[in-house]
Write an enzyme that holds these catalytic residues in place. Structure first.
Site, PDB file in Angstrom:
ATOM      1  N   SER A  31       1.046  -0.946   0.221  1.00 56.17           N
ATOM      2  CA  SER A  31       0.071   0.397   0.053  1.00 56.17           C
ATOM      3  C   SER A  31       0.559   1.203   0.449  1.00 56.17           C
ATOM      4  O   SER A  31       1.065   1.617   0.703  1.00 56.17           O
ATOM      5  CB  SER A  31      -0.851   0.195   1.316  1.00 56.17           C
ATOM      6  OG  SER A  31      -1.519  -1.158   0.856  1.00 56.17           O
ATOM      7  N   GLU A  87      -6.793 -12.200   4.807  1.00 53.76           N
ATOM      8  CA  GLU A  87      -7.775 -12.414   3.368  1.00 53.76           C
ATOM      9  C   GLU A  87      -8.236 -13.579   3.114  1.00 53.76           C
ATOM     10  O   GLU A  87      -8.996 -14.353   3.242  1.00 53.76           O
ATOM     11  CB  GLU A  87      -7.297 -12.232   1.947  1.00 53.76           C
ATOM     12  CG  GLU A  87      -6.793 -10.448   2.241  1.00 53.76           C
ATOM     13  CD  GLU A  87      -6.237 -10.501   0.990  1.00 53.76           C
ATOM     14  OE1 GLU A  87      -6.880  -9.514  -0.132  1.00 53.76           O
ATOM     15  OE2 GLU A  87      -4.896 -10.592   0.449  1.00 53.76           O
ATOM     16  N   ALA A 114       2.835  -0.737   4.229  1.00 50.98           N
ATOM     17  CA  ALA A 114       2.936   0.441   4.816  1.00 50.98           C
ATOM     18  C   ALA A 114       3.051  -0.408   5.677  1.00 50.98           C
ATOM     19  O   ALA A 114       1.845  -1.073   6.502  1.00 50.98           O
ATOM     20  CB  ALA A 114       1.617   0.695   4.430  1.00 50.98           C
ATOM     21  N   SER A 216       2.419  -8.122   6.990  1.00 54.28           N
ATOM     22  CA  SER A 216       2.611  -8.865   5.652  1.00 54.28           C
ATOM     23  C   SER A 216       4.441  -8.859   5.900  1.00 54.28           C
ATOM     24  O   SER A 216       5.055  -9.102   6.535  1.00 54.28           O
ATOM     25  CB  SER A 216       2.175  -7.942   4.521  1.00 54.28           C
ATOM     26  OG  SER A 216       2.704  -6.537   4.146  1.00 54.28           O
ATOM     27  N   ASN A 239       0.731   5.488   9.446  1.00 58.33           N
ATOM     28  CA  ASN A 239       0.337   5.985  10.567  1.00 58.33           C
ATOM     29  C   ASN A 239       1.028   5.465  12.067  1.00 58.33           C
ATOM     30  O   ASN A 239       2.373   4.631  11.823  1.00 58.33           O
ATOM     31  CB  ASN A 239      -1.045   5.267  10.843  1.00 58.33           C
ATOM     32  CG  ASN A 239      -1.016   4.148  11.655  1.00 58.33           C
ATOM     33  OD1 ASN A 239      -0.451   2.915  10.146  1.00 58.33           O
ATOM     34  ND2 ASN A 239      -0.809   3.758  12.607  1.00 58.33           N
TER      35      ASN A 239
END
Length: 288
Positions: A31, A87, A114, A216, A239
């Site tokens: 991301s 997922e 990310a 990940s 973040n």
């Protein structure tokens, strides 16, 4: 493992039939990193849905395509989006593309993601060079190498000390210095997700020695090292994951990636430009 080998070859052959070069560097774009693939020269795009064993991606911001071409003079295969354990995929499915890319000819993996920064003095948009990892799902038994091992693919007990190549890290630091980009360094801790961490879990991450946390990257690094690939990892801090901070959300991840796009692109290009170019770009994709 025999079944895995039988799955790799059909996937490799479908990709190889569409390209006119052999990629030597694999990039996994997480991301905030996916626009990098727009910079390839003479790109060939292969949707994941065309590759056996590649399920469609379900995460917003992950395009779900493999792009092969030349970037900064290097023959590359770029995964525009990855598969995640959260997922519902097994760790073997999550890492299957890395095995296919190795069979296609890639000998180096640059994995990006990310991540939440665990330091109050860090900022959203910072880049972090991964120097080591903590693989909590793997330590709990969700490991991509679990099960029978085939020595043709790698050793039964691969070492993870030094998993992140020191020379590649040196190149990344030199590239960042030349560009005037702040490149932090630290330990990446992987949790399974998909829920963002609780305050207590974030305090645990810091106690374990992590500098950034995400969902990940580590499984792919483990499998790449199993097959003898050189590895480097980069995190975009999207973040601040602080125990006493505001709750995280996926939209801020996407927004941080958009704002960091120029620096991300410049850094990856500069790293590739510094990598060894003595090997010519092969024109036959028939052998890895």
């Amino acid at each position: 493992m025999d079944d895995l080998l039988n799955l790799i070859e059909p996937a490799r052959s479908i990709i190889a039939a569409r390209i006119s070069l052999v990629p030597r560097i694999a990039l996994i774009l997480g991301s905030g990193w996916s626009e990098l693939a727009d910079n390839l020269d003479n790109p060939v795009v292969v949707p994941y849905t065309d590759i056996p064993g590649f399920p469609p991606t379900t995460v917003v911001g992950h395009r779900g395509e493999l792009v092969i071409g030349v970037l900064a003079g290097q023959p590359v295969a770029v995964m525009r989006g990855r598969f995640h354990f959260y997922e519902g995929h097994s760790m073997q499915q999550v890492t299957f593309p890395v095995r296919v890319l190795r069979a296609l000819g890639c000998t180096t993996l640059l994995a990006t993601n990310a991540a939440g920064g665990l330091h109050a003095d860090w900022s959203v948009g910072d880049l972090m060079l991964i120097t080591d990892h903590i693989f909590l799902p793997g330590l709990a038994g969700h490991h991509p190498l679990r099960g029978p091992n085939d020595e043709r693919m790698g050793p039964r007990f691969p070492a993870m000390v030094g998993a992140y190549d020191r020379e590649l890290m040196r190149l990344a630091c030199a590239a960042a210095d030349d560009l005037g980009i702040l490149l932090r360094e630290g330990v990446y801790l992987m949790l399974s997700g998909p829920a963002f961490e609780s305050s207590a879990e974030l305090r645990m991450c810091r106690l374990l020695g992590a500098d950034a946390v995400g969902m990940s990257t580590v499984p792919e690094i483990v499998v790449a090292r199993h097959m003898g690939m050189r590895c480097m990892g980069l995190s975009l801090i999207t973040n601040l994951a602080l125990a006493d901070g505001p709750p995280a959300n996926h939209q801020e991840v996407l927004d941080a990636g958009k704002s960091a796009r120029p620096r991300v692109t410049a850094l990856i290009r500069a790293i590739l430009e510094r990598m060894d170019r003595t090997a010519t770009i092969p024109t036959s994709p028939d052998r890895p």
